[in-house]
Design an enzyme around this catalytic site. Structure first.
Site, PDB file in Angstrom:
ATOM      1  N   ASN A  10       0.879  -1.181   0.000  1.00  0.00           N
ATOM      2  CA  ASN A  10       0.000   0.000   0.000  1.00  0.00           C
ATOM      3  C   ASN A  10       0.909   1.222   0.000  1.00  0.00           C
ATOM      4  OD1 ASN A  10      -1.801   2.052   0.486  1.00  0.00           O
ATOM      5  ND2 ASN A  10      -2.345   1.384   2.566  1.00  0.00           N
ATOM      6  N   LYS A  12       0.159   4.248  -0.290  1.00  0.00           N
ATOM      7  CA  LYS A  12      -0.484   5.429   0.320  1.00  0.00           C
ATOM      8  C   LYS A  12      -0.240   6.672  -0.551  1.00  0.00           C
ATOM      9  CE  LYS A  12       0.060   3.231   4.772  1.00  0.00           C
ATOM     10  NZ  LYS A  12       0.000   3.347   6.213  1.00  0.00           N
ATOM     11  N   HIS A  96      -9.485   0.827   5.142  1.00  0.00           N
ATOM     12  CA  HIS A  96      -8.183   1.034   5.796  1.00  0.00           C
ATOM     13  C   HIS A  96      -8.389   1.933   7.014  1.00  0.00           C
ATOM     14  CE1 HIS A  96      -4.088   2.287   6.571  1.00  0.00           C
ATOM     15  NE2 HIS A  96      -3.710   1.222   5.897  1.00  0.00           N
ATOM     16  N   GLU A  98      -6.771   4.308   8.143  1.00  0.00           N
ATOM     17  CA  GLU A  98      -6.583   5.748   7.891  1.00  0.00           C
ATOM     18  C   GLU A  98      -7.845   6.351   7.281  1.00  0.00           C
ATOM     19  OE1 GLU A  98      -2.884   5.381   5.733  1.00  0.00           O
ATOM     20  OE2 GLU A  98      -1.915   4.768   7.592  1.00  0.00           O
ATOM     21  N   GLU A 168      -5.390  -5.539  10.594  1.00  0.00           N
ATOM     22  CA  GLU A 168      -4.404  -4.484  10.794  1.00  0.00           C
ATOM     23  C   GLU A 168      -4.681  -3.776  12.113  1.00  0.00           C
ATOM     24  OE1 GLU A 168      -2.474  -3.234   6.895  1.00  0.00           O
ATOM     25  OE2 GLU A 168      -4.207  -1.952   7.160  1.00  0.00           O
ATOM     26  N   GLY A 174       2.301   1.831  10.887  1.00  0.00           N
ATOM     27  CA  GLY A 174       3.217   2.957  10.747  1.00  0.00           C
ATOM     28  C   GLY A 174       3.906   3.350  12.040  1.00  0.00           C
ATOM     29  N   SER A 213       3.393  -2.539  10.429  1.00  0.00           N
ATOM     30  CA  SER A 213       4.843  -2.527  10.629  1.00  0.00           C
ATOM     31  C   SER A 213       5.521  -3.852  10.282  1.00  0.00           C
ATOM     32  CB  SER A 213       5.178  -2.096  12.063  1.00  0.00           C
ATOM     33  OG  SER A 213       4.735  -0.764  12.284  1.00  0.00           O
TER      34      SER A 213
HETATM   35  C1  PEP Z   1      -0.840  -0.157   6.221  1.00  0.00           C
HETATM   36  O1  PEP Z   1      -0.955   1.042   6.085  1.00  0.00           O
HETATM   37  O2  PEP Z   1      -1.706  -0.924   5.745  1.00  0.00           O
HETATM   38  C2  PEP Z   1       0.320  -0.660   6.921  1.00  0.00           C
HETATM   39  C3  PEP Z   1       0.320  -1.896   7.321  1.00  0.00           C
HETATM   40  O3  PEP Z   1       1.329   0.260   7.127  1.00  0.00           O
HETATM   41  P1  PEP Z   1       2.782  -0.059   7.793  1.00  0.00           P
HETATM   42  O4  PEP Z   1       3.282  -1.325   7.137  1.00  0.00           O
HETATM   43  O5  PEP Z   1       3.608   1.129   7.439  1.00  0.00           O
HETATM   44  O6  PEP Z   1       2.551  -0.222   9.238  1.00  0.00           O
END
Ligand code: PEP
Length: 250
Positions: A10, A12, A96, A98, A168, A174, A213
């Site tokens: 992703n 973003k 997601h 976010e 997630e 992040g 992460s």
């Molecule tokens: C995400 O945004 O779906 C995600 C898992 O981000 P990160 O790997 O940066 O934690």
């Protein structure tokens, strides 16, 4: 039932036209010919046409970071399933954290977006997960239940034959703070059992990705858990070397 691993990047709201092309080219070049993992990338929407063209005929699927809950009309800022289908897009992230936290997307809206992905033959990657506060107050499963219920009520369990779920935990996205392998497996198993109670065959075939992460050095431990079928990768997907190492781990 053997489930094929899937790793999706992703991207973003990062990168430029040029860097998107470079990243994709490096990923394509670095994937082994006999790669046993399905791989996808979700670029910023303005870069989808060029990325999708470059990925055509290659072993990398292209996804959208969202999909409209409508097909056309006065919905400023949205991109519909039929528009995405004009390009070589086959995946669509929905829900997601976010989108939920920053843009106020509700469970009902996420379910409507998921329904449109299914209706237009795109594979939705349905993101679910709890905040730190919800985990610390022992509400993880309750939150997952509510997020899944909205989709199951609208589209039914059968729709999951054509969908992917990404667990997630919001506190791991992040932040550099990954769920432990036990924490990830516990929630993945919970999700699979919940779906199995409705349809055991659907549950057995359902790809459940972990996101939060994931890095080259923790991917293998996470992906070796029995109910973890790959990952949705944010930050580490912006670097071809890291992303390829994560794909290899899967
Ligand atoms: C995400 O945004 O779906 C995600 C898992 O981000 P990160 O790997 O940066 O934690």
């Amino acid at each position: 039932m053997a489930r094929r691993p899937l790793v999706v990047g992703n991207w973003k709201m990062n990168g430029t036209r040029a860097s998107s092309q470079k990243l994709l080219a490096e990923i394509i070049a670095g994937l082994p010919a006999d790669c046993k993992t399905d791989v996808g990338v979700c670029p910023p929407s303005v870069f989808i046409p060029e990325v999708a063209t470059a990925a055509s005929g290659k072993a990398v699927r292209v996804g959208s970071q969202n999909i409209a809950d409508q097909d056309e009309g006065a919905y400023t800022g949205e991109i519909s399933g039929p528009m995405l289908k004009e390009f070589n897009v086959s995946l669509a992230i929905v829900g997601h954290s976010e989108r939920r936290a920053i843009y106020g997307e509700t469970d009902a809206l996420v379910a409507a977006r998921y329904a449109k992905a299914i209706a237009h033959g795109l594979t939705p990657i349905l993101c679910v997960g709890e905040t730190l506060e919800e985990r610390e107050s022992n509400r993880t499963f309750e939150v997952i239940d509510t997020q899944l219920k909205a989709v199951l009520d609208l589209c039914g369990v059968e729709s999951l034959k054509k969908a992917v779920i990404a667990y997630e935990p919001v506190w791991a996205i992040g932040t550099g703070r990954t769920a432990s392998t036990e924490q990830a497996q516990e929630v993945h198993a919970y999700i699979r059992q919940k779906i199995a109670a409705l349809d055991a065959t659907v549950a057995a075939g359902l790809q459940i990705l972990y996101g939060g992460s994931v890095k080259a050095d923790n991917a293998q431990a996470l992906f070796s858990q029995p109910d973890v079928d790959g990952g949705l990768i944010g930050g580490a997907s912006l670097d071809a070397k890291s992303f390829l190492a994560i794909c290899t781990a899967a």
